[in-house]
Design a protein around this motif. Structure first.
Motif, PDB file in Angstrom:
ATOM      1  N   LEU A 137       8.089   8.412 -12.271  1.00  0.00           N
ATOM      2  CA  LEU A 137       8.837   7.603 -13.232  1.00  0.00           C
ATOM      3  C   LEU A 137       9.952   6.794 -12.579  1.00  0.00           C
ATOM      4  CD1 LEU A 137       9.010  10.162 -16.193  1.00  0.00           C
ATOM      5  CD2 LEU A 137       7.332   8.349 -15.778  1.00  0.00           C
ATOM      6  N   ALA A 138      10.595   7.346 -11.565  1.00  0.00           N
ATOM      7  CA  ALA A 138      11.674   6.610 -10.895  1.00  0.00           C
ATOM      8  C   ALA A 138      11.135   5.342 -10.240  1.00  0.00           C
ATOM      9  CB  ALA A 138      12.371   7.497  -9.867  1.00  0.00           C
ATOM     10  N   ALA A 139       9.989   5.449  -9.565  1.00  0.00           N
ATOM     11  CA  ALA A 139       9.394   4.270  -8.928  1.00  0.00           C
ATOM     12  C   ALA A 139       8.957   3.267  -9.991  1.00  0.00           C
ATOM     13  CB  ALA A 139       8.220   4.669  -8.042  1.00  0.00           C
ATOM     14  N   LEU A 153       0.818  -1.209   0.000  1.00  0.00           N
ATOM     15  CA  LEU A 153       0.000   0.000   0.000  1.00  0.00           C
ATOM     16  C   LEU A 153       0.850   1.255   0.000  1.00  0.00           C
ATOM     17  CD1 LEU A 153      -2.624  -1.089   2.685  1.00  0.00           C
ATOM     18  CD2 LEU A 153      -2.850  -1.173   0.188  1.00  0.00           C
ATOM     19  N   ASP A 154       1.988   1.182   0.674  1.00  0.00           N
ATOM     20  CA  ASP A 154       2.801   2.383   0.834  1.00  0.00           C
ATOM     21  C   ASP A 154       4.211   1.972   1.202  1.00  0.00           C
ATOM     22  OD1 ASP A 154       3.404   5.094   1.042  1.00  0.00           O
ATOM     23  OD2 ASP A 154       2.648   5.277   3.082  1.00  0.00           O
ATOM     24  N   ILE A 155       5.174   2.659   0.630  1.00  0.00           N
ATOM     25  CA  ILE A 155       6.568   2.530   1.039  1.00  0.00           C
ATOM     26  C   ILE A 155       7.170   3.921   0.906  1.00  0.00           C
ATOM     27  CG2 ILE A 155       7.351   1.795  -1.251  1.00  0.00           C
ATOM     28  CD1 ILE A 155       9.442   0.024   0.292  1.00  0.00           C
ATOM     29  N   ALA A 156       7.884   4.349   1.929  1.00  0.00           N
ATOM     30  CA  ALA A 156       8.465   5.690   1.918  1.00  0.00           C
ATOM     31  C   ALA A 156       9.734   5.696   2.756  1.00  0.00           C
ATOM     32  CB  ALA A 156       7.470   6.703   2.480  1.00  0.00           C
ATOM     33  N   PHE A 157      10.663   6.548   2.353  1.00  0.00           N
ATOM     34  CA  PHE A 157      11.935   6.689   3.053  1.00  0.00           C
ATOM     35  C   PHE A 157      12.228   8.161   3.303  1.00  0.00           C
ATOM     36  CE2 PHE A 157      12.295   2.619   0.971  1.00  0.00           C
ATOM     37  CZ  PHE A 157      12.955   1.844   1.917  1.00  0.00           C
ATOM     38  N   LEU A 158      12.959   8.425   4.363  1.00  0.00           N
ATOM     39  CA  LEU A 158      13.466   9.773   4.602  1.00  0.00           C
ATOM     40  C   LEU A 158      14.337  10.171   3.421  1.00  0.00           C
ATOM     41  CD1 LEU A 158      14.494   9.510   8.367  1.00  0.00           C
ATOM     42  CD2 LEU A 158      12.569  10.816   7.429  1.00  0.00           C
ATOM     43  N   PRO A 159      14.408  11.454   3.083  1.00  0.00           N
ATOM     44  CA  PRO A 159      15.209  11.869   1.924  1.00  0.00           C
ATOM     45  C   PRO A 159      16.655  11.359   1.965  1.00  0.00           C
ATOM     46  CG  PRO A 159      13.854  13.687   2.673  1.00  0.00           C
ATOM     47  CD  PRO A 159      13.683  12.578   3.689  1.00  0.00           C
ATOM     48  N   GLN A 160      17.292  11.365   3.128  1.00  0.00           N
ATOM     49  CA  GLN A 160      18.683  10.929   3.216  1.00  0.00           C
ATOM     50  C   GLN A 160      18.857   9.418   3.061  1.00  0.00           C
ATOM     51  OE1 GLN A 160      16.899  12.475   5.605  1.00  0.00           O
ATOM     52  NE2 GLN A 160      17.393  11.718   7.656  1.00  0.00           N
ATOM     53  N   ALA A 161      17.753   8.663   3.112  1.00  0.00           N
ATOM     54  CA  ALA A 161      17.819   7.207   2.954  1.00  0.00           C
ATOM     55  C   ALA A 161      17.424   6.766   1.541  1.00  0.00           C
ATOM     56  CB  ALA A 161      16.923   6.530   3.989  1.00  0.00           C
ATOM     57  N   ARG A 162      17.131   7.718   0.684  1.00  0.00           N
ATOM     58  CA  ARG A 162      16.737   7.387  -0.686  1.00  0.00           C
ATOM     59  C   ARG A 162      17.978   7.220  -1.563  1.00  0.00           C
ATOM     60  NH1 ARG A 162      12.347  12.211  -0.837  1.00  0.00           N
ATOM     61  NH2 ARG A 162      11.108  11.445   0.903  1.00  0.00           N
ATOM     62  N   ARG A 163      17.798   6.450  -2.627  1.00  0.00           N
ATOM     63  CA  ARG A 163      18.838   6.225  -3.642  1.00  0.00           C
ATOM     64  C   ARG A 163      20.049   5.466  -3.107  1.00  0.00           C
ATOM     65  NH1 ARG A 163      16.135  10.576  -4.509  1.00  0.00           N
ATOM     66  NH2 ARG A 163      15.402  11.272  -6.524  1.00  0.00           N
TER      67      ARG A 163
END
Length: 170
Positions: free
Chosen positions: A134-136, A93-103
């Motif tokens: 688009l990245a997802a 349903l949802d997946i999210a990360f703090l900005p510093q944990a992305r990429r």
């Protein structure tokens, strides 16, 4: 059940009531769109808080059996995932990360662990993704998801375990 193959220090655990401040912080960090609203800071913060409450209420109403997880790296919360284990599918349903944990590949690793769970359950893993994300979409396609349908503004995507893929192809 096999142990999830996650990178060193990455861990998934059930969410607890004490995680609420982190979840609010994470929601705030993922709503850059709302932070662009012209207006007083207090108004913007109240809109973001209302969106947080509405999202939680919506998941609870639509998916009463959903499970909420915190994603940690070396015991520090860096993200969240919400899954619904239905009769015929597992829905992310949802997946999210703090900005510093992305990429950093954490999302890919977590989704691959969900794919492993779906394989063990002999159930497809499904999700929706905004058409503008688009990245997802690239990530999901690289992990073997396929677009099953489109309903503005979302693509509905699914990944089928190897045995189900063979059955659906034949």
């Amino acid at each position: 059940m096999r142990k999830l193959n996650l990178p060193d220090g990455l861990h998934i655990r059930p969410s607890r009531p004490s995680d609420r401040p982190f979840l609010e912080q994470l929601h705030h960090a993922t709503r850059e769109d709302l932070q662009l609203i012209q207006g007083e800071k207090e108004l913007i913060e109240s809109v973001i808080e209302m969106q947080f409450k509405a999202q939680n209420q919506g998941y609870g109403d639509q998916f009463p059996n959903a499970m909420y997880f915190i994603i940690e790296k070396h015991h520090e919360a860096i993200g969240k995932a919400t899954l619904d284990f239905g009769h015929n599918e597992i829905r992310l349903l949802d997946i999210a990360f703090l900005p510093q944990a992305r990429r950093h590949g954490f999302g890919k690793a977590i989704i691959q662990s969900f794919q492993m769970a779906a394989t063990q359950a002999c159930a497809p893993l499904s999700l929706t993704v905004l058409k503008d994300n688009l990245a997802a979409q690239r990530l999901y396609l690289s992990l073997g998801f396929r677009v099953d349908s489109f309903q503005e503004p979302y693509y509905f995507m699914a990944w089928y375990p190897p045995i189900q893929r063979a059955m659906s192809a034949g």
